[in-house]
Design a protein around this motif. Structure first.
Motif, mmCIF file in Angstrom:
data_model
loop_
_atom_site.group_PDB
_atom_site.id
_atom_site.type_symbol
_atom_site.label_atom_id
_atom_site.label_comp_id
_atom_site.label_asym_id
_atom_site.label_seq_id
_atom_site.Cartn_x
_atom_site.Cartn_y
_atom_site.Cartn_z
ATOM 1 N N GLU A 176 -40.064 14.372 17.161
ATOM 2 C CA GLU A 176 -40.089 15.208 19.056
ATOM 3 C C GLU A 176 -39.441 13.447 20.002
ATOM 4 N N LEU A 177 -38.591 14.399 20.888
ATOM 5 C CA LEU A 177 -37.937 13.815 22.244
ATOM 6 C C LEU A 177 -38.446 13.891 23.367
ATOM 7 N N THR A 178 -38.691 12.837 24.063
ATOM 8 C CA THR A 178 -38.293 13.561 25.572
ATOM 9 C C THR A 178 -36.828 12.897 26.668
ATOM 10 N N VAL A 179 -37.209 14.194 27.158
ATOM 11 C CA VAL A 179 -35.608 13.530 27.915
ATOM 12 C C VAL A 179 -36.097 12.920 29.043
ATOM 13 N N THR A 180 -34.838 11.880 29.360
ATOM 14 C CA THR A 180 -34.901 11.063 30.630
ATOM 15 C C THR A 180 -33.922 10.711 31.569
ATOM 16 N N SER A 181 -32.525 11.791 30.907
ATOM 17 C CA SER A 181 -32.138 11.887 32.315
ATOM 18 C C SER A 181 -30.419 13.294 31.118
ATOM 19 N N LEU A 195 -21.532 17.811 28.369
ATOM 20 C CA LEU A 195 -22.862 17.771 29.102
ATOM 21 C C LEU A 195 -23.522 16.170 28.091
ATOM 22 N N THR A 196 -24.060 15.337 28.703
ATOM 23 C CA THR A 196 -24.383 14.409 28.096
ATOM 24 C C THR A 196 -26.059 14.260 28.541
ATOM 25 N N ALA A 197 -27.108 14.326 27.504
ATOM 26 C CA ALA A 197 -28.242 14.399 27.698
ATOM 27 C C ALA A 197 -28.698 12.918 27.122
ATOM 28 N N HIS A 198 -29.827 12.226 27.872
ATOM 29 C CA HIS A 198 -30.633 11.218 27.311
ATOM 30 C C HIS A 198 -31.990 11.343 27.035
ATOM 31 N N PHE A 199 -32.147 11.436 25.813
ATOM 32 C CA PHE A 199 -33.411 10.973 25.361
ATOM 33 C C PHE A 199 -34.420 9.670 24.586
ATOM 34 N N GLN A 200 -35.661 9.802 24.817
ATOM 35 C CA GLN A 200 -36.335 8.789 23.907
ATOM 36 C C GLN A 200 -37.001 9.272 23.105
ATOM 37 N N THR A 201 -36.818 8.483 21.611
ATOM 38 C CA THR A 201 -37.778 8.981 20.538
ATOM 39 C C THR A 201 -39.326 8.682 20.998
ATOM 40 N N LYS A 202 -40.342 8.927 20.144
ATOM 41 C CA LYS A 202 -41.614 8.510 20.035
ATOM 42 C C LYS A 202 -41.497 7.171 20.096
ATOM 43 N N GLU A 203 -41.258 6.099 19.631
ATOM 44 C CA GLU A 203 -41.059 4.948 19.593
ATOM 45 C C GLU A 203 -40.445 4.022 20.750
ATOM 46 N N LYS A 204 -39.428 4.730 22.220
ATOM 47 C CA LYS A 204 -39.300 4.410 22.854
ATOM 48 C C LYS A 204 -37.285 4.439 22.326
#
Length: 290
Positions: A176-181, A195-204
């Motif tokens: 699972e990911l978190t969208v940062t921008s 389209l450009t999307a940036h994420f973080q994993t659960k481990e950042k």
């Protein structure tokens, strides 16, 4: 035996008819029998299969399931109609163009006691299966997936939804990911978008997904995944499998119809699909500034 109707006669719909007419021996596809196809257009028989009306498909007692192969924009309506009619549903991704609608559809499938299966053949490709094996056990430091392709088709929806196969790759590989921008560049007159999307994993760990479409752009996936043990910058070579991707997916749908898929696997798949749709909606909100 499950009577099946195919809704939508584009490339995917014709492949579905072909596979239903030639089931794979000793698989769940042998338990399916095509009863007709539905199209907005008036067409001749397709591979000797007759066209029927949507009303007939919804009301015939010998039709137990629908395979929906229409444009993305109409998926939700078709799913809802067939579930309300007491039919199982197999649909191309994405099942809907909002997370709220997707949750409603799954609640409806539960209420009706019917299978709702969202096709994800991108997870069945030999190169992805090998990539998943290669990634397993490694610690991601950062990564990117850059997809290019031709202009999007009408009715496909916002790029984060129409390109959800790439998002699904990243979630299936890294959790699972978190969208940062997220940002969107678009030149409508030139049929170009990025389209450009940036994420973080659960481990950042940071991940980037780029979806770029326009005339003359080849259908290519470029990866760059940096791990503590090295870098992967190309998809692995993998031998072509004898069974086609849509046939593999049809067999998986058939296994669900027969009750052969463990409940925990079904729940994990549902969580992944809804998570990806949540991410797609958040990407849309951020990139459009809402």
């Amino acid at each position: 035996m499950f009577g099946i109707v195919v809704v939508g006669i584009g490339t995917a719909g014709r492949v579905r008819i072909r596979d239903l007419l030639s089931p794979l021996p000793s698989t769940a596809t042998e338990k399916m029998n095509i009863k007709g196809f539905v199209s907005r257009r008036t067409l001749e028989n397709q591979q000797d299969v007759k066209q029927i009306s949507l009303d007939e498909a919804l009301n015939r007692e010998d039709i137990h399931a629908a395979i929906i192969c229409t444009e993305n924009l109409s998926h939700e309506e078709h799913i809802r109609n067939f579930l309300e009619a007491g039919k199982h549903v197999c649909v191309e991704y994405p099942m809907a163009l909002s997370i709220a609608s997707a949750r409603q559809l799954w609640n409806l499938s539960d209420e009706k006691g019917k299978v709702l299966h969202e096709e994800h053949i991108e997870l069945l490709t030999p190169d992805f299966r090998q990539l998943k094996k290669d990634v397993s056990g490694k610690t991601l430091l950062q990564g990117s997936l850059h997809f290019t392709g031709g202009p999007s088709q009408a009715g496909s929806g916002f790029a984060a939804f129409s390109g959800i196969a790439r998002l699904t790759w990243l979630v299936d590989l890294f959790g699972e990911l978190t969208v940062t921008s997220a940002t969107m560049e678009e030149e409508k007159e030139n049929k170009y978008m990025k389209l450009t999307a940036h994420f973080q994993t659960k481990e950042k760990s940071p991940l980037t997904w780029i979806e770029e479409r326009g005339p003359g752009l080849g259908r290519i996936k470029n990866i760059n995944f940096r791990f503590d043990s090295g870098t992967m910058d190309r998809l692995p070579d993998a031998p072509r499998e004898p069974v086609g991707l849509f046939m593999q997916d049809l067999d998986f749908f058939g296994q669900k119809l027969l009750g052969l898929v463990p409940p925990e696997q079904l729940q994990a798949e549902r969580r992944r699909i809804l998570h990806c749709l949540e991410l797609a909606e958040r990407i849309k909100e951020l990139s459009l500034g809402s």
